[in-house]
Motif scaffolding. Structure first.
Motif, PDB file in Angstrom:
ATOM      1  N   THR A 187       5.560  14.850  -3.121  1.00 42.68           N
ATOM      2  CA  THR A 187       4.537  13.904  -3.569  1.00 42.68           C
ATOM      3  C   THR A 187       5.116  12.497  -3.687  1.00 42.68           C
ATOM      4  O   THR A 187       6.163  12.289  -4.314  1.00 42.68           O
ATOM      5  N   GLY A 188       4.449  11.540  -3.050  1.00 40.41           N
ATOM      6  CA  GLY A 188       4.895  10.154  -3.101  1.00 40.41           C
ATOM      7  C   GLY A 188       5.888   9.774  -2.024  1.00 40.41           C
ATOM      8  O   GLY A 188       6.225   8.599  -1.879  1.00 40.41           O
ATOM      9  N   GLU A 233       3.313  11.797   2.601  1.00 37.38           N
ATOM     10  CA  GLU A 233       2.445  10.957   3.423  1.00 37.38           C
ATOM     11  C   GLU A 233       3.137  10.739   4.768  1.00 37.38           C
ATOM     12  O   GLU A 233       4.224  10.154   4.827  1.00 37.38           O
ATOM     13  N   LYS A 241       2.074  17.954   4.613  1.00 37.63           N
ATOM     14  CA  LYS A 241       0.884  17.610   3.828  1.00 37.63           C
ATOM     15  C   LYS A 241       0.760  18.501   2.594  1.00 37.63           C
ATOM     16  O   LYS A 241       0.422  18.033   1.507  1.00 37.63           O
ATOM     17  N   LYS A 262       4.585  23.314  -2.596  1.00 41.72           N
ATOM     18  CA  LYS A 262       3.478  22.550  -3.175  1.00 41.72           C
ATOM     19  C   LYS A 262       3.964  21.411  -4.073  1.00 41.72           C
ATOM     20  O   LYS A 262       4.702  21.621  -5.039  1.00 41.72           O
ATOM     21  N   GLY A 263       3.572  20.191  -3.700  1.00 38.35           N
ATOM     22  CA  GLY A 263       3.878  19.014  -4.511  1.00 38.35           C
ATOM     23  C   GLY A 263       5.315  18.542  -4.477  1.00 38.35           C
ATOM     24  O   GLY A 263       5.656  17.546  -5.135  1.00 38.35           O
ATOM     25  N   GLY A 298       2.805  17.400  -0.123  1.00 38.59           N
ATOM     26  CA  GLY A 298       2.389  16.139  -0.741  1.00 38.59           C
ATOM     27  C   GLY A 298       2.913  14.893  -0.075  1.00 38.59           C
ATOM     28  O   GLY A 298       2.693  13.777  -0.568  1.00 38.59           O
TER      29      GLY A 298
END
Length: 293
Positions: A95-96, A123, A118, A91-92, A121
């Protein structure tokens, strides 16, 4: 291992028939009845021996079936545990991060691979699927060569040219017109944005049989993509022909079990920059990265 009793029963019947034939021949030739009795005694001893062996095999088979059932239960529990803990562990984490996926193998893109990215985090900016069955189709080859105006001497050069064209469109800003031309055939499927800065690329291969395609498609593509901070070469645990040993020649992180929770965990940490060869096959050095570090 489950024992095939049909084979042993057939063997037993064959023995009976052979002994019966022996008795018949002996009687027909007028031999002493003692010969027939001796054969019958041998038949009886042999039958008892075979029956004993069959009983032993049945007992062994029952034991193996019980062990197999226990292993299946254990594997089911472990898989459930991995699936439930995986979201917590990833989780996370990404991210970014902007990630591109390129599929070169015969097994497509597993939805679970997209889901774990996903959940972490990330893209997923683009998904590029090269369909090898179509890419090797002479009609598609001729169409692409004609549209792209490629002067190419053989199919090996064609595959490499195709791979480099895909790579250029992944990394170089532009209108994407050449990629759209390639995608007009059944050899290529594209979704997302191309020519944007990437933090990582995941190449997913795996073949159906022995083939040189990996040398002329996957490896040139991976070499070209090495300007991206992280390039990962992966496949699923059940592929018929593994590409991992070829990917390892390029000294990139490899994962041979992307269809399993352990492989998906390795994928997330691999995109964080943890290097290594992860998975369940003989080419792997570890099951998963050292996530505690």
């Amino acid at each position: 291992m489950i024992i095939d009793f049909k084979y042993h029963i057939a063997s037993l019947i064959a023995v009976f028939l052979a002994l019966g034939l022996g008795i018949f021949i002996g009687t027909s030739l007028g031999y002493d009845n003692r010969i027939g009795e001796a054969i019958l005694n041998q038949q009886k001893q042999l039958t008892q021996g075979i029956e004993k062996r069959l009983d032993e095999l049945k007992k062994k088979n029952d034991e193996l079936e019980a062990i197999n059932e226990e292993l299946e239960v254990t594997n089911k529990v472990l898989k459930q545990y991995q699936e439930e803990t995986l979201p917590v562990l990833v989780k996370g984490k990404l991210t970014g991060k902007k990630v591109a996926i390129v599929v070169t193998g015969y097994y497509g893109l597993n939805d679970e691979v997209k889901e774990v990215l996903k959940k972490a985090g990330a893209e997923i900016v683009s998904i590029t699927e090269i369909i090898p069955e179509e890419l090797t189709n002479p009609a598609d080859i001729d169409y692409i060569k004609s549209q792209m105006k490629w002067q190419i001497k053989d199919e090996k050069e064609f595959y490499t040219k195709f791979a480099l064209e895909v790579g250029k469109n992944l990394l170089t800003p532009g209108d994407g017109s050449t990629l759209l031309t390639l995608a007009k055939t059944d050899a290529l499927k594209i979704t997302g944005k191309y020519g944007v800065p990437l933090d990582g690329v995941v190449v997913i291969g795996g073949g159906l049989s022995e083939s040189d395609l990996v040398n002329y498609l996957d490896l040139p593509l991976i070499k070209f993509l090495k300007t991206v901070p992280v390039v990962i070469g992966g496949e699923y645990s059940n592929v018929e022909k593994s590409y991992i040993k070829y990917y390892q020649k390029e000294r990139i992180t490899t994962i041979d079990d992307l269809d399993l929770p352990s492989g998906q965990l390795s994928l997330v940490y691999g995109l964080l920059g943890v290097k290594g060869d992860f998975g369940v096959k003989s080419t792997a050095k570890r099951l998963v990265p050292p996530i505690g570090q």
